[in-house]
Design a protein around this motif. Structure first.
Motif, PDB file in Angstrom:
ATOM      1  N   GLU A 383      53.569  77.534  14.093  1.00  0.00           N
ATOM      2  CA  GLU A 383      54.230  78.623  15.123  1.00  0.00           C
ATOM      3  C   GLU A 383      53.222  79.354  16.621  1.00  0.00           C
ATOM      4  O   GLU A 383      52.679  79.086  16.036  1.00  0.00           O
ATOM      5  N   MET A 384      53.645  78.609  17.568  1.00  0.00           N
ATOM      6  CA  MET A 384      52.175  78.933  18.512  1.00  0.00           C
ATOM      7  C   MET A 384      52.820  81.081  18.790  1.00  0.00           C
ATOM      8  O   MET A 384      53.449  81.632  18.267  1.00  0.00           O
ATOM      9  N   THR A 385      51.422  81.579  19.140  1.00  0.00           N
ATOM     10  CA  THR A 385      51.722  83.346  19.307  1.00  0.00           C
ATOM     11  C   THR A 385      52.365  83.511  21.151  1.00  0.00           C
ATOM     12  O   THR A 385      52.638  84.230  21.155  1.00  0.00           O
ATOM     13  N   LYS A 386      52.631  82.887  21.903  1.00  0.00           N
ATOM     14  CA  LYS A 386      53.478  82.642  22.782  1.00  0.00           C
ATOM     15  C   LYS A 386      54.203  81.574  23.019  1.00  0.00           C
ATOM     16  O   LYS A 386      54.918  80.792  22.917  1.00  0.00           O
ATOM     17  N   SER A 387      55.577  81.897  24.023  1.00  0.00           N
ATOM     18  CA  SER A 387      56.286  81.111  24.487  1.00  0.00           C
ATOM     19  C   SER A 387      55.994  79.921  24.503  1.00  0.00           C
ATOM     20  O   SER A 387      55.550  80.020  26.240  1.00  0.00           O
ATOM     21  N   MET A 388      56.737  78.742  24.868  1.00  0.00           N
ATOM     22  CA  MET A 388      55.623  77.649  25.340  1.00  0.00           C
ATOM     23  C   MET A 388      56.398  76.534  26.130  1.00  0.00           C
ATOM     24  O   MET A 388      57.674  76.430  25.732  1.00  0.00           O
ATOM     25  N   ASN A 389      55.798  75.751  26.895  1.00  0.00           N
ATOM     26  CA  ASN A 389      56.717  75.153  27.610  1.00  0.00           C
ATOM     27  C   ASN A 389      57.145  73.895  27.252  1.00  0.00           C
ATOM     28  O   ASN A 389      56.000  72.703  27.775  1.00  0.00           O
ATOM     29  N   TRP A 390      57.552  73.411  26.351  1.00  0.00           N
ATOM     30  CA  TRP A 390      57.170  71.939  25.410  1.00  0.00           C
ATOM     31  C   TRP A 390      57.666  70.637  26.421  1.00  0.00           C
ATOM     32  O   TRP A 390      57.117  70.135  26.049  1.00  0.00           O
ATOM     33  N   LYS A 391      58.574  70.582  26.891  1.00  0.00           N
ATOM     34  CA  LYS A 391      58.832  69.539  27.680  1.00  0.00           C
ATOM     35  C   LYS A 391      57.910  68.913  29.039  1.00  0.00           C
ATOM     36  O   LYS A 391      57.771  67.939  28.889  1.00  0.00           O
ATOM     37  N   ALA A 392      57.431  70.242  29.027  1.00  0.00           N
ATOM     38  CA  ALA A 392      55.599  69.727  30.211  1.00  0.00           C
ATOM     39  C   ALA A 392      54.721  69.513  28.879  1.00  0.00           C
ATOM     40  O   ALA A 392      53.513  69.250  29.874  1.00  0.00           O
ATOM     41  N   PHE A 393      54.608  69.617  27.719  1.00  0.00           N
ATOM     42  CA  PHE A 393      53.732  69.264  26.581  1.00  0.00           C
ATOM     43  C   PHE A 393      53.486  68.194  26.740  1.00  0.00           C
ATOM     44  O   PHE A 393      53.846  67.374  26.271  1.00  0.00           O
ATOM     45  N   PRO A 394      52.157  67.724  26.772  1.00  0.00           N
ATOM     46  CA  PRO A 394      51.758  65.956  26.895  1.00  0.00           C
ATOM     47  C   PRO A 394      51.929  65.297  25.600  1.00  0.00           C
ATOM     48  O   PRO A 394      50.963  66.064  24.716  1.00  0.00           O
ATOM     49  N   ALA A 395      51.904  63.915  25.342  1.00  0.00           N
ATOM     50  CA  ALA A 395      51.709  63.896  23.571  1.00  0.00           C
ATOM     51  C   ALA A 395      50.589  64.048  23.392  1.00  0.00           C
ATOM     52  O   ALA A 395      50.277  64.641  21.737  1.00  0.00           O
ATOM     53  N   SER A 396      50.016  63.277  24.094  1.00  0.00           N
ATOM     54  CA  SER A 396      47.994  63.434  23.842  1.00  0.00           C
ATOM     55  C   SER A 396      47.524  64.388  23.559  1.00  0.00           C
ATOM     56  O   SER A 396      46.419  64.803  23.368  1.00  0.00           O
ATOM     57  N   GLY A 397      48.200  65.879  23.783  1.00  0.00           N
ATOM     58  CA  GLY A 397      47.779  66.772  23.614  1.00  0.00           C
ATOM     59  C   GLY A 397      48.062  67.812  21.839  1.00  0.00           C
ATOM     60  O   GLY A 397      47.327  68.907  21.739  1.00  0.00           O
ATOM     61  N   LEU A 398      48.161  66.639  20.930  1.00  0.00           N
ATOM     62  CA  LEU A 398      47.886  67.220  20.122  1.00  0.00           C
ATOM     63  C   LEU A 398      47.913  66.275  18.657  1.00  0.00           C
ATOM     64  O   LEU A 398      47.994  64.610  19.159  1.00  0.00           O
ATOM     65  N   GLN A 399      46.852  65.911  17.410  1.00  0.00           N
ATOM     66  CA  GLN A 399      46.432  64.866  17.396  1.00  0.00           C
ATOM     67  C   GLN A 399      46.017  65.504  15.735  1.00  0.00           C
ATOM     68  O   GLN A 399      45.904  67.134  15.618  1.00  0.00           O
ATOM     69  N   LEU A 400      46.211  64.281  15.114  1.00  0.00           N
ATOM     70  CA  LEU A 400      46.064  65.035  13.119  1.00  0.00           C
ATOM     71  C   LEU A 400      45.112  63.987  13.041  1.00  0.00           C
ATOM     72  O   LEU A 400      44.800  63.057  12.762  1.00  0.00           O
ATOM     73  N   ASP A 416      62.024  75.602  18.752  1.00  0.00           N
ATOM     74  CA  ASP A 416      62.533  77.226  19.828  1.00  0.00           C
ATOM     75  C   ASP A 416      61.319  77.349  20.344  1.00  0.00           C
ATOM     76  O   ASP A 416      59.779  76.655  20.531  1.00  0.00           O
ATOM     77  N   ASP A 417      60.781  77.809  21.765  1.00  0.00           N
ATOM     78  CA  ASP A 417      60.021  77.931  22.447  1.00  0.00           C
ATOM     79  C   ASP A 417      58.551  78.201  21.888  1.00  0.00           C
ATOM     80  O   ASP A 417      57.635  77.893  22.046  1.00  0.00           O
ATOM     81  N   LYS A 418      58.770  78.772  20.729  1.00  0.00           N
ATOM     82  CA  LYS A 418      57.068  79.316  19.992  1.00  0.00           C
ATOM     83  C   LYS A 418      57.412  77.479  19.030  1.00  0.00           C
ATOM     84  O   LYS A 418      55.613  78.011  18.499  1.00  0.00           O
ATOM     85  N   THR A 419      58.027  77.343  18.847  1.00  0.00           N
ATOM     86  CA  THR A 419      57.811  76.847  17.150  1.00  0.00           C
ATOM     87  C   THR A 419      57.810  74.804  17.080  1.00  0.00           C
ATOM     88  O   THR A 419      58.839  74.590  18.017  1.00  0.00           O
ATOM     89  N   VAL A 420      57.104  74.107  17.011  1.00  0.00           N
ATOM     90  CA  VAL A 420      57.696  72.999  17.116  1.00  0.00           C
ATOM     91  C   VAL A 420      56.870  72.674  15.444  1.00  0.00           C
ATOM     92  O   VAL A 420      56.732  72.987  14.580  1.00  0.00           O
ATOM     93  N   THR A 421      57.656  71.039  15.175  1.00  0.00           N
ATOM     94  CA  THR A 421      57.986  70.388  14.046  1.00  0.00           C
ATOM     95  C   THR A 421      56.724  69.392  14.213  1.00  0.00           C
ATOM     96  O   THR A 421      57.308  68.543  14.477  1.00  0.00           O
ATOM     97  N   VAL A 422      56.044  69.203  13.507  1.00  0.00           N
ATOM     98  CA  VAL A 422      54.584  67.505  13.220  1.00  0.00           C
ATOM     99  C   VAL A 422      55.476  66.833  12.434  1.00  0.00           C
ATOM    100  O   VAL A 422      55.753  66.691  11.421  1.00  0.00           O
ATOM    101  N   ILE A 423      55.420  65.842  12.945  1.00  0.00           N
ATOM    102  CA  ILE A 423      56.403  64.590  12.562  1.00  0.00           C
ATOM    103  C   ILE A 423      55.137  63.683  12.192  1.00  0.00           C
ATOM    104  O   ILE A 423      54.980  62.973  13.281  1.00  0.00           O
ATOM    105  N   PRO A 424      53.918  63.088  10.968  1.00  0.00           N
ATOM    106  CA  PRO A 424      53.634  61.935  10.573  1.00  0.00           C
ATOM    107  C   PRO A 424      54.376  60.749  10.678  1.00  0.00           C
ATOM    108  O   PRO A 424      55.426  60.651   9.791  1.00  0.00           O
ATOM    109  N   LYS A 425      53.883  60.362  11.892  1.00  0.00           N
ATOM    110  CA  LYS A 425      54.591  58.356  11.407  1.00  0.00           C
ATOM    111  C   LYS A 425      54.420  57.597  10.117  1.00  0.00           C
ATOM    112  O   LYS A 425      55.228  56.864  10.199  1.00  0.00           O
ATOM    113  N   GLU A 426      53.434  58.583   9.183  1.00  0.00           N
ATOM    114  CA  GLU A 426      53.738  57.499   7.915  1.00  0.00           C
ATOM    115  C   GLU A 426      53.364  58.577   7.085  1.00  0.00           C
ATOM    116  O   GLU A 426      52.635  59.667   7.376  1.00  0.00           O
TER     117      GLU A 426
END
Length: 461
Positions: A383-400, A416-426
């Motif tokens: 959960e982020m501290t601000k509402s985000m424009n997730w549609k414009a967020f590049p996939a490369s911006g998140l790394q695990l 929602d605007d502040k929350t994303v679910t991270v899904i590991p591919k394995e």
């Protein structure tokens, strides 16, 4: 004369190689051993010791690391340094009851059979090895390929010893192992200080171009040749001195490193543990004192004595303690060891170091908390501290990143605007730690660029 001799560092010891002595017609070169002990042993030896009636009896009166080796035992000793052996795939250290398993060769017979580090081998083929040196134990545990050996061992927490029959195999242990960890952190592991170690490390550095930092692993490394220790220290740009040597009745000698054409650059970490001994401690002490790397792990073994090796014409050899070594500045190592800058639990050295290396590359990033006991086959939510424009967020911006391992591919779903679910591919690995990084490449709903990246520490149950 002693200063002109070629210097080596042996497994868990340092030694000189001298011109062979010719044994007498007796089975053991007793008189020659008496002379060597009298002239070269690190401390004065009483006449009562020198008058012992056999080599074995005489040497037993000395320290733990002095040993007379038969030709077979001597060959096993050298083969172990050079990672050339047929056996069951264990690294051993001394123990009052026999020999203790310091570590296991991955995929070897002992590991497959369930032998564990810390197990103490007390019998080989039904015969007690109590009182035997490591070299002596290796000589009876080793043997011809495809032959069997039965060991009896004790394990902490088990009331009774256990017995296992193993088939000896040719053990192919690379002396230098390396890979690029997640976040472009170069990892190099040295298993022993062998003749080709410097070439192997140089090859590793060349094979990992673009590394943003380095982790040099000396865990479970019991030693090797002194020339190799000098060369290995030469990979650290700030380390100009290798060690200080003090022989009996001699002035301390400060020994320089052997500079290498390619060196570790950027942030450098070193890993040690309680089984890092002798040459490993020599390098760790030099690096720590000259601020050439940050050391992670547990205090090292504490073996700061040097053994000289005297070869005999019949193939046997005397390994004799002839000096003590110290850090370049004179700090004691024997029975003290080297204390890391960052103390970690056993087994957590690499993950802790990798985490700190990654964070060092993420300048200005802020912690966004921790997620504990995440199921290995589940997703997790940030959960982020601000509402985000997730549609414009590049996939490369998140790394695990798996700490101590590689980057793991992930995708995300917007909750929602502040929350994303991270899904590991394995599936994530149970018991492992991860670092989730969200880079400052997105914008909020007011189209304002993220000012700082964030990271979340994740542990998997």
């Amino acid at each position: 004369m002693k200063r002109s001799l070629q210097i080596w560092l042996g497994l868990l010891s340092i030694f000189f190689v001298l011109f062979p002595y010719v044994p007498s017609a007796s089975a053991e070169p007793l008189q020659e051993v008496r002379e060597l002990v009298r002239d070269y042993y690190v401390d004065e030896v009483p006449a009562s010791v020198l008058e012992k009636k056999s080599v074995k009896e005489l040497v037993r009166q000395l320290d733990l690391y002095s040993e007379y080796m038969s030709a077979k035992e001597y060959k096993a000793f050298i083969d172990e340094i050079e990672s050339r052996f047929v056996g069951i795939g264990v690294v051993l250290e001394p123990d009052d009851k026999g020999v203790r398993v310091a570590s296991l060769i991955p995929g070897g017979p002992a590991e497959r059979a369930g032998i564990q580090p810390g197990d103490v081998i007390t019998h080989v083929d039904g015969r007690s090895i109590t009182g035997k040196s490591v070299e002596g134990a290796v000589s009876v545990i080793s043997g011809a390929e495809k032959t069997s050996v039965t060991i009896t061992a004790e394990r902490v927490g088990q009331a009774k010893p256990f017995t296992i029959k193993l088939v000896r195999e040719a053990i192919n242990l690379p002396n230098v192992e390396y890979e690029m960890l997640g976040g472009e952190i170069g990892y190099v592991r040295l298993n022993s200080f062998a003749t080709e170690s410097a070439k192997g490390i140089d090859r590793a550095i060349r094979a990992l171009p673009g590394a943003k930092g380095w982790i040099f692993d000396l865990r479970d490394n019991g030693g090797g040749y002194i020339s190799s220790a000098q060369e290995v220290t030469g990979f650290f740009p700030k380390a100009n001195q290798a060690f200080q040597l003090r022989e009996r009745n001699m002035e301390p000698e400060l020994v320089k490193t052997i500079r290498q054409p390619r060196q570790f650059t950027g942030s450098v970490h070193m890993l040690i543990n309680t089984f890092s001994a002798s040459a490993s401690e020599m390098v760790a002490a030099a690096v720590k004192e000259q601020q050439a790397a940050t050391i992670y792990g547990q205090p090292s073994y504490g073996k700061g004595t040097m053994q000289s090796l005297f070869e005999f014409k019949d193939g046997s050899a005397l390994k004799l303690t002839t000096a003590r070594f110290y850090s370049p500045g004179g700090r004691s190592i024997d029975q003290v060891g080297v204390k890391p800058h960052v103390l970690t639990a056993g087994g957590a050295e690499l993950a802790t170091s990798h985490r700190d290396q990654l964070l060092a590359t993420l300048k200005g990033y802020q912690s966004h908390g921790k997620l504990k006991n995440v199921p290995k086959d589940k997703t997790f939510t940030v959960e982020m501290t601000k509402s985000m424009n997730w549609k414009a967020f590049p996939a490369s911006g998140l790394q695990l990143f798996e700490l101590g391992g590689k980057e793991k591919a992930v995708s995300y779903q917007v909750v929602d605007d502040k929350t994303v679910t991270v899904i590991p591919k394995e599936a994530l690995r149970s018991g492992k730690a991860y670092l989730l990084v969200i880079h400052p490449v997105g914008k909020d709903l007011q189209n304002r660029q993220m000012k700082k990246g964030i990271y979340v520490e994740v542990t998997v149950k």
